[in-house]
Design a protein around this motif. Structure first.
Motif, PDB file in Angstrom:
ATOM      1  N   PRO A  86       0.796  -1.242   0.000  1.00 31.80           N
ATOM      2  CA  PRO A  86       0.000   0.000   0.000  1.00 31.80           C
ATOM      3  C   PRO A  86       0.824   1.284   0.000  1.00 31.80           C
ATOM      4  CG  PRO A  86      -0.262  -1.218   2.073  1.00 31.80           C
ATOM      5  CD  PRO A  86       0.500  -2.100   1.152  1.00 31.80           C
ATOM      6  N   HIS A  91       1.422   4.949 -11.018  1.00 30.26           N
ATOM      7  CA  HIS A  91       0.429   5.932 -11.453  1.00 30.26           C
ATOM      8  C   HIS A  91       0.283   6.046 -12.959  1.00 30.26           C
ATOM      9  CE1 HIS A  91      -0.946   7.142  -7.650  1.00 30.26           C
ATOM     10  NE2 HIS A  91       0.135   7.773  -7.255  1.00 30.26           N
ATOM     11  N   VAL A 123       2.808  15.288  14.835  1.00 34.65           N
ATOM     12  CA  VAL A 123       2.942  13.830  14.747  1.00 34.65           C
ATOM     13  C   VAL A 123       2.569  13.294  13.367  1.00 34.65           C
ATOM     14  CG1 VAL A 123       2.604  13.429  17.224  1.00 34.65           C
ATOM     15  CG2 VAL A 123       0.608  13.424  15.702  1.00 34.65           C
ATOM     16  N   PHE A 124       1.704  14.014  12.653  1.00 36.87           N
ATOM     17  CA  PHE A 124       1.232  13.502  11.366  1.00 36.87           C
ATOM     18  C   PHE A 124       2.205  13.772  10.218  1.00 36.87           C
ATOM     19  CE2 PHE A 124      -2.583  14.382  13.906  1.00 36.87           C
ATOM     20  CZ  PHE A 124      -3.030  13.086  14.027  1.00 36.87           C
ATOM     21  N   GLU A 260      -6.169   4.399 -12.405  1.00 36.45           N
ATOM     22  CA  GLU A 260      -6.209   3.039 -11.868  1.00 36.45           C
ATOM     23  C   GLU A 260      -7.127   3.031 -10.651  1.00 36.45           C
ATOM     24  OE1 GLU A 260      -2.939   4.622  -9.258  1.00 36.45           O
ATOM     25  OE2 GLU A 260      -4.037   5.109 -11.083  1.00 36.45           O
ATOM     26  N   ARG A 262      -8.033   1.355  -6.903  1.00 37.31           N
ATOM     27  CA  ARG A 262      -7.217   0.956  -5.777  1.00 37.31           C
ATOM     28  C   ARG A 262      -6.993  -0.544  -5.857  1.00 37.31           C
ATOM     29  NH1 ARG A 262      -9.186   2.375   0.086  1.00 37.31           N
ATOM     30  NH2 ARG A 262     -10.944   1.230  -0.747  1.00 37.31           N
TER      31      ARG A 262
ATOM     32  N   ASP B  11      -0.653   9.957  16.132  1.00 40.74           N
ATOM     33  CA  ASP B  11      -0.876   9.261  14.882  1.00 40.74           C
ATOM     34  C   ASP B  11      -1.228   7.832  15.291  1.00 40.74           C
ATOM     35  OD1 ASP B  11      -0.577   7.675  12.639  1.00 40.74           O
ATOM     36  OD2 ASP B  11       1.194   8.723  11.903  1.00 40.74           O
ATOM     37  N   HIS B  57      -6.863   8.476  14.915  1.00 40.80           N
ATOM     38  CA  HIS B  57      -5.918   9.524  15.298  1.00 40.80           C
ATOM     39  C   HIS B  57      -6.547  10.500  16.296  1.00 40.80           C
ATOM     40  CE1 HIS B  57      -3.874   7.963  11.825  1.00 40.80           C
ATOM     41  NE2 HIS B  57      -4.916   8.261  11.067  1.00 40.80           N
ATOM     42  N   ALA B  58      -5.697  11.312  16.905  1.00 41.00           N
ATOM     43  CA  ALA B  58      -6.207  12.398  17.752  1.00 41.00           C
ATOM     44  C   ALA B  58      -5.389  13.655  17.540  1.00 41.00           C
ATOM     45  CB  ALA B  58      -6.157  11.983  19.218  1.00 41.00           C
ATOM     46  N   ARG B 119      -9.756   9.239  -7.485  1.00 38.00           N
ATOM     47  CA  ARG B 119      -9.733   7.860  -7.931  1.00 38.00           C
ATOM     48  C   ARG B 119      -8.352   7.242  -7.711  1.00 38.00           C
ATOM     49  NH1 ARG B 119     -11.572   4.334 -11.503  1.00 38.00           N
ATOM     50  NH2 ARG B 119     -13.585   5.333 -11.673  1.00 38.00           N
ATOM     51  N   GLN B 120      -7.320   8.091  -7.776  1.00 38.10           N
ATOM     52  CA  GLN B 120      -5.958   7.585  -7.710  1.00 38.10           C
ATOM     53  C   GLN B 120      -5.536   7.314  -6.268  1.00 38.10           C
ATOM     54  OE1 GLN B 120      -2.634  10.099  -9.244  1.00 38.10           O
ATOM     55  NE2 GLN B 120      -2.686   8.638 -10.935  1.00 38.10           N
ATOM     56  N   ARG B 121      -4.816   6.235  -6.059  1.00 37.04           N
ATOM     57  CA  ARG B 121      -4.329   5.931  -4.724  1.00 37.04           C
ATOM     58  C   ARG B 121      -3.249   6.942  -4.327  1.00 37.04           C
ATOM     59  NH1 ARG B 121      -2.965  -0.061  -2.839  1.00 37.04           N
ATOM     60  NH2 ARG B 121      -1.040   0.002  -4.002  1.00 37.04           N
ATOM     61  N   VAL B 123      -0.285   7.311  -1.859  1.00 38.04           N
ATOM     62  CA  VAL B 123       0.507   6.547  -0.884  1.00 38.04           C
ATOM     63  C   VAL B 123       0.766   7.351   0.391  1.00 38.04           C
ATOM     64  CG1 VAL B 123       1.609   5.069  -2.605  1.00 38.04           C
ATOM     65  CG2 VAL B 123       2.720   7.223  -1.963  1.00 38.04           C
ATOM     66  N   PHE B 124       0.783   8.680   0.286  1.00 37.61           N
ATOM     67  CA  PHE B 124       1.134   9.496   1.449  1.00 37.61           C
ATOM     68  C   PHE B 124      -0.036   9.715   2.402  1.00 37.61           C
ATOM     69  CE2 PHE B 124       4.033  10.759  -1.970  1.00 37.61           C
ATOM     70  CZ  PHE B 124       5.205  10.327  -1.389  1.00 37.61           C
ATOM     71  N   ARG B 126      -2.518   7.274   2.808  1.00 38.08           N
ATOM     72  CA  ARG B 126      -3.228   6.005   2.987  1.00 38.08           C
ATOM     73  C   ARG B 126      -3.601   5.738   4.438  1.00 38.08           C
ATOM     74  NH1 ARG B 126       1.951   5.112   3.455  1.00 38.08           N
ATOM     75  NH2 ARG B 126       2.714   3.386   4.696  1.00 38.08           N
ATOM     76  N   TYR B 128      -4.192   8.204   6.649  1.00 41.92           N
ATOM     77  CA  TYR B 128      -4.770   9.432   7.218  1.00 41.92           C
ATOM     78  C   TYR B 128      -6.107   9.812   6.610  1.00 41.92           C
ATOM     79  CZ  TYR B 128      -0.024   9.340   8.804  1.00 41.92           C
ATOM     80  OH  TYR B 128       1.153   8.923   9.372  1.00 41.92           O
ATOM     81  N   HIS B 130      -9.708   7.964   4.268  1.00 46.21           N
ATOM     82  CA  HIS B 130     -10.328   6.767   3.694  1.00 46.21           C
ATOM     83  C   HIS B 130     -10.803   7.126   2.293  1.00 46.21           C
ATOM     84  CE1 HIS B 130     -12.908   3.433   2.871  1.00 46.21           C
ATOM     85  NE2 HIS B 130     -14.007   4.153   2.958  1.00 46.21           N
ATOM     86  N   GLN B 131     -10.558   6.213   1.366  1.00 46.13           N
ATOM     87  CA  GLN B 131     -10.866   6.459  -0.037  1.00 46.13           C
ATOM     88  C   GLN B 131     -11.963   5.498  -0.470  1.00 46.13           C
ATOM     89  OE1 GLN B 131      -7.377   5.745  -2.446  1.00 46.13           O
ATOM     90  NE2 GLN B 131      -8.051   7.191  -4.018  1.00 46.13           N
ATOM     91  N   PHE B 133     -14.733   3.472  -2.641  1.00 42.73           N
ATOM     92  CA  PHE B 133     -15.060   3.041  -3.994  1.00 42.73           C
ATOM     93  C   PHE B 133     -16.400   2.349  -3.935  1.00 42.73           C
ATOM     94  CE2 PHE B 133     -10.563   3.586  -4.217  1.00 42.73           C
ATOM     95  CZ  PHE B 133     -10.364   4.120  -5.470  1.00 42.73           C
ATOM     96  N   TYR B 240     -10.465  11.282  13.312  1.00 44.14           N
ATOM     97  CA  TYR B 240      -9.654  12.081  14.238  1.00 44.14           C
ATOM     98  C   TYR B 240     -10.514  12.550  15.399  1.00 44.14           C
ATOM     99  CZ  TYR B 240      -6.431  12.378  10.311  1.00 44.14           C
ATOM    100  OH  TYR B 240      -5.578  12.050   9.288  1.00 44.14           O
TER     101      TYR B 240
END
Lengths: 263, 263
Positions: A86, A91, A123-124, A260, A262, B11, B57-58, B119-121, B123-124, B126, B128, B130-131, B133, B240
């Motif tokens: 993940p 891309h 922290v994030f 693409e 997920r 986190d 998270h908080a 639509r695109q994933r 990575v940074f 993931r 933090y 929710h995506q 579909f 959060y």
């Protein structure tokens, strides 16, 4: 066989770097494992546009591989992303001529470095920015210092002493410093970058922003051709390989929307 | 002994949740370990304003503890952050009356949920966001649906069946949906929230945005008092705990600038 290039994004936090090595989890190893799955267990060789170090991220790493599979081009990014972990995503994928070389054919690269300018720990963003102490207080001085790096120079002072490269002349075509909220975003574009060059230049600019050295002192540091004269190497976590350039726009226009799903 | 409250940010990615449990790494365990270090090995009891689940998270979890140490108040956040792991930070510390209770004295909470609408994933983000579909295509319908949740209702349909709580009447005072770039930010404020209530309401709103159910159907789902009638529980990674409210502003105004250094 068809030669493909792929634009990879990855969160480098959990990796020892891009390139396969004996010890440590690498992005290239995960990519080859993914390609092996798609090719029913057959090993597929990959080449990257260059290495990235431990903890360093990429939005636009470019890799090449050859394949005989008849997957429609627009299905490749989803097919790869589905079998990648993940924190790595494919891309864009494009077909290139058989004599294309993802590393030797580059005409330039863009790197970005994210500095957190606030005092409070976030922290994030701990794995995605670098937070220098003491605080940066003079961004204008950093911009003034940055201008001295533009153009063609011998960058020996800004290259890790571990580098085996002998010709250390490189050309920086852009070095912009943008203020975005509580971050400073440094954008580097150039024909090529030496080992740790972006991180050492950034470390030097940080020291200018902290008031530890002046913008005017930069030309002397460049002229010295002595790594000891430059600033500290900032950590990898703030660094992003943002884009790799070639003579032709290998992915074509609008391909950012390659769409693409997920994995 | 003096009673302290502390505003914690964390986190939640690497944690099994806030509250200490037999198996799994928890935020509270790390906090107590940090307090033990500061108190030379002595165990210090802590209480949180409430639990958060695995991956949640908080920004503004509030915890309380008692201490006899004579650390100046403004030094507490730095002292704690220095001994906490890098994914937990103590942002503010204040003194409260001896009969203060961080959980029973709350007057309300704010939760936020981040949805990635592209639509695109990424990575940074993931861990933090929710995506969902299929993609969300009707934010206006989600806003219309959100209005039905405002006010005081029996939220049995929006509570995990694992919850031991019998009185499921709660009051939601605000439920805003903001579009920020390629994200939807859902802001929930209320007097209290049942177990997984924010995640089940969000899951229901997502289904409205996807066109799987209508905004008009929400009142019937509430009236049914049946968990089966509501949408799926969205993952913890987008959630959060943003703020916890008390009768008095326990941290005082301007205390956001409490200015601890990095640990």
């Amino acid at each position: 066989m068809t030669r493909y290039v792929c634009r990879l994004a990855y969160d480098g936090t959990a990796y020892s770097g891009y390139q396969i090595q004996e010890n440590g989890r690498t992005v290239q190893e995960q990519l080859q494992r993914a390609l092996r799955k798609i090719h029913k267990g057959r090993e597929v060789e990959t080449k990257g546009s260059g290495r990235t170090d431990a903890g360093v991220h990429a939005r636009g790493q470019v890799v090449q591989f050859d394949s005989e599979l008849k997957i429609p081009l627009e299905r490749w990014p989803a097919a790869l992303t589905a079998v990648l972990p993940p924190d790595i995503a494919a891309h864009e994928v494009a077909i290139v001529p058989d004599d294309f070389h993802v590393r030797y054919d580059t005409t330039g690269k863009e790197y970005r470095y994210r500095l957190l300018s606030g005092r409070q720990r976030d922290v994030f963003r701990r794995n995605y920015t670098h937070q220098p102490f003491p605080l940066i207080r003079d961004v204008e001085a950093m911009r003034e210092a940055a201008r001295h790096f533009l153009g063609t120079h011998d960058f020996t002072s800004f290259c890790s002493q571990k580098s085996p490269v002998t010709d250390k002349v490189r050309t920086i075509t852009a070095l912009e410093i943008h203020e975005e909220g509580d971050e400073l975003l440094l954008v580097f574009r150039g024909t090529g970058f030496l080992y740790q060059m972006v991180r050492i230049i950034t470390g030097t600019l940080v020291e200018v922003g902290q008031g530890k050295r002046t913008a005017d002192s930069v030309p002397d540091v460049i002229a010295a051709r002595d790594r000891e004269k430059a600033g500290a190497t900032v950590p990898g976590c703030g660094l992003y390989l943002w884009d790799v350039f070639y003579e032709q726009d290998i992915f074509g226009s609008g391909s950012d929307e390659s769409g693409e799903d997920r994995g």
